[in-house]
Design a protein around this motif. Structure first.
Motif, PDB file in Angstrom:
ATOM      1  N   TYR A 127       0.830  -1.210   0.000  1.00 15.67           N
ATOM      2  CA  TYR A 127       0.000   0.000   0.000  1.00 15.67           C
ATOM      3  C   TYR A 127       0.862   1.257   0.000  1.00 15.67           C
ATOM      4  O   TYR A 127       0.919   1.968  -0.999  1.00 15.67           O
ATOM      5  N   SER A 128       1.528   1.535   1.119  1.00 14.06           N
ATOM      6  CA  SER A 128       2.267   2.800   1.178  1.00 14.06           C
ATOM      7  C   SER A 128       3.259   2.821   2.325  1.00 14.06           C
ATOM      8  O   SER A 128       3.177   2.014   3.261  1.00 14.06           O
ATOM      9  N   TRP A 143      -6.815   1.083   4.255  1.00 12.85           N
ATOM     10  CA  TRP A 143      -5.912   0.247   3.467  1.00 12.85           C
ATOM     11  C   TRP A 143      -5.445  -0.967   4.283  1.00 12.85           C
ATOM     12  O   TRP A 143      -5.222  -2.040   3.732  1.00 12.85           O
ATOM     13  N   ALA A 161       2.007   2.764  -8.960  1.00 11.37           N
ATOM     14  CA  ALA A 161       2.726   2.791  -7.689  1.00 11.37           C
ATOM     15  C   ALA A 161       3.703   3.959  -7.705  1.00 11.37           C
ATOM     16  O   ALA A 161       3.884   4.626  -8.729  1.00 11.37           O
ATOM     17  N   THR A 181       3.072   5.654  -2.365  1.00 11.90           N
ATOM     18  CA  THR A 181       2.398   4.381  -2.603  1.00 11.90           C
ATOM     19  C   THR A 181       3.387   3.348  -3.135  1.00 11.90           C
ATOM     20  O   THR A 181       4.326   3.679  -3.858  1.00 11.90           O
ATOM     21  N   THR A 182       3.138   2.110  -2.765  1.00 12.76           N
ATOM     22  CA  THR A 182       4.009   1.020  -3.219  1.00 12.76           C
ATOM     23  C   THR A 182       3.265   0.051  -4.142  1.00 12.76           C
ATOM     24  O   THR A 182       3.832  -0.940  -4.590  1.00 12.76           O
ATOM     25  N   ILE A 185      -3.734   1.622  -5.679  1.00 13.10           N
ATOM     26  CA  ILE A 185      -4.699   1.649  -4.569  1.00 13.10           C
ATOM     27  C   ILE A 185      -6.071   2.033  -5.120  1.00 13.10           C
ATOM     28  O   ILE A 185      -6.186   3.013  -5.864  1.00 13.10           O
ATOM     29  N   LEU A 188      -7.464   5.751  -4.174  1.00 11.69           N
ATOM     30  CA  LEU A 188      -6.339   6.666  -3.947  1.00 11.69           C
ATOM     31  C   LEU A 188      -6.737   8.132  -4.097  1.00 11.69           C
ATOM     32  O   LEU A 188      -6.450   8.967  -3.238  1.00 11.69           O
TER      33      LEU A 188
END
Length: 234
Positions: A127-128, A143, A161, A181-182, A185, A188
């Motif tokens: 997620y982040s 999340w 991402a 963010t990874t 989402i 978002l």
């Protein structure tokens, strides 16, 4: 009463005044007044017509000048932020066009050195990663709940991402929170105002994402921002 003789009547009728003649002076005076009136109307028309034209031209000129000043102002702002972290360097391109107010605030805080020493206080895998003054999860709570049901990111989502954002509607006294963010989402854009994107150092973001965390998603080891340097170009 004595009757008047026909001859006397004829003489009397001749004495009656006929229609008075208009003098040359009167004619000239009236002509001059009319000429002056026409000249005044013509002059007034030319004056207001010219003034309207100038206002129209100045209006366009003012709009163009204002737009030019706005473009100049935007071009004078740094376009990139270099995050020096305890795990490495992350380079972020700032979205000056789509999020100008947030970018202005971020730049102002960077210039005041407000991010130096700031901790990455929450890391939510897939997620982040979150850095800022607050120790609350804030928008990341949803999340986390989603993460309990999905161990892998949804590849069908359109969001990329490595986007950089800050929460929408954040109180002023809560400071400035940064989320990177990874993974894509779902909601978002509803949660964050995206004001940048990582263009270098994605592996650093992923390395931070992989650190061990406790049950509250707080990193067990200290990860912080050493400083953020603003640059016009990379």
């Amino acid at each position: 009463m004595a009757k008047m003789k026909p001859q006397a009547l004829l003489q009397q009728s001749k004495k009656k005044k006929g229609p008075s003649r208009i003098s040359l002076t009167t004619i000239l005076t009236c002509s001059l007044i009319v000429a002056l009136f026409v000249f005044f109307l013509h002059t007034s028309y030319r004056h207001w017509s010219h003034r309207s034209k100038l206002q129209l031209e100045n209006g366009f000129s003012g709009s163009e000048t204002e737009a030019s000043l706005m473009d100049t102002k935007k071009s004078d702002l740094p376009g990139y932020a270099v995050f020096s972290t305890s795990k490495g360097t992350i380079v972020v391109e700032l979205y000056k066009e789509s999020a100008p107010e947030v970018v202005d605030e971020f730049i102002d805080l960077c210039q005041k050195n407000r991010f130096s020493g700031m901790l990455f206080h929450h890391v939510i895998k897939h997620y982040s990663i979150q850095v800022g003054n607050s120790q609350d999860l804030g928008v990341a709570e949803d999340w986390i709940l989603g993460g309990k049901h999905h161990s892998q990111p949804d590849a069908s989502l359109k969001h990329d991402a490595f986007l950089v954002g800050t929460p929408r509607g954040k109180p002023k006294n809560k400071g400035f929170e940064i989320f990177i963010t990874t993974a894509p989402i779902p909601d978002l854009s509803e949660k964050l105002i995206i004001f940048g994107q990582v263009i270098k150092g994605e592996h650093v973001v992923q390395e931070i994402e992989e650190v061990d965390t406790d049950e509250h998603y707080r990193p067990k080891s200290t990860i912080k921002i050493n400083n953020i340097t603003l640059r016009m170009k990379i």
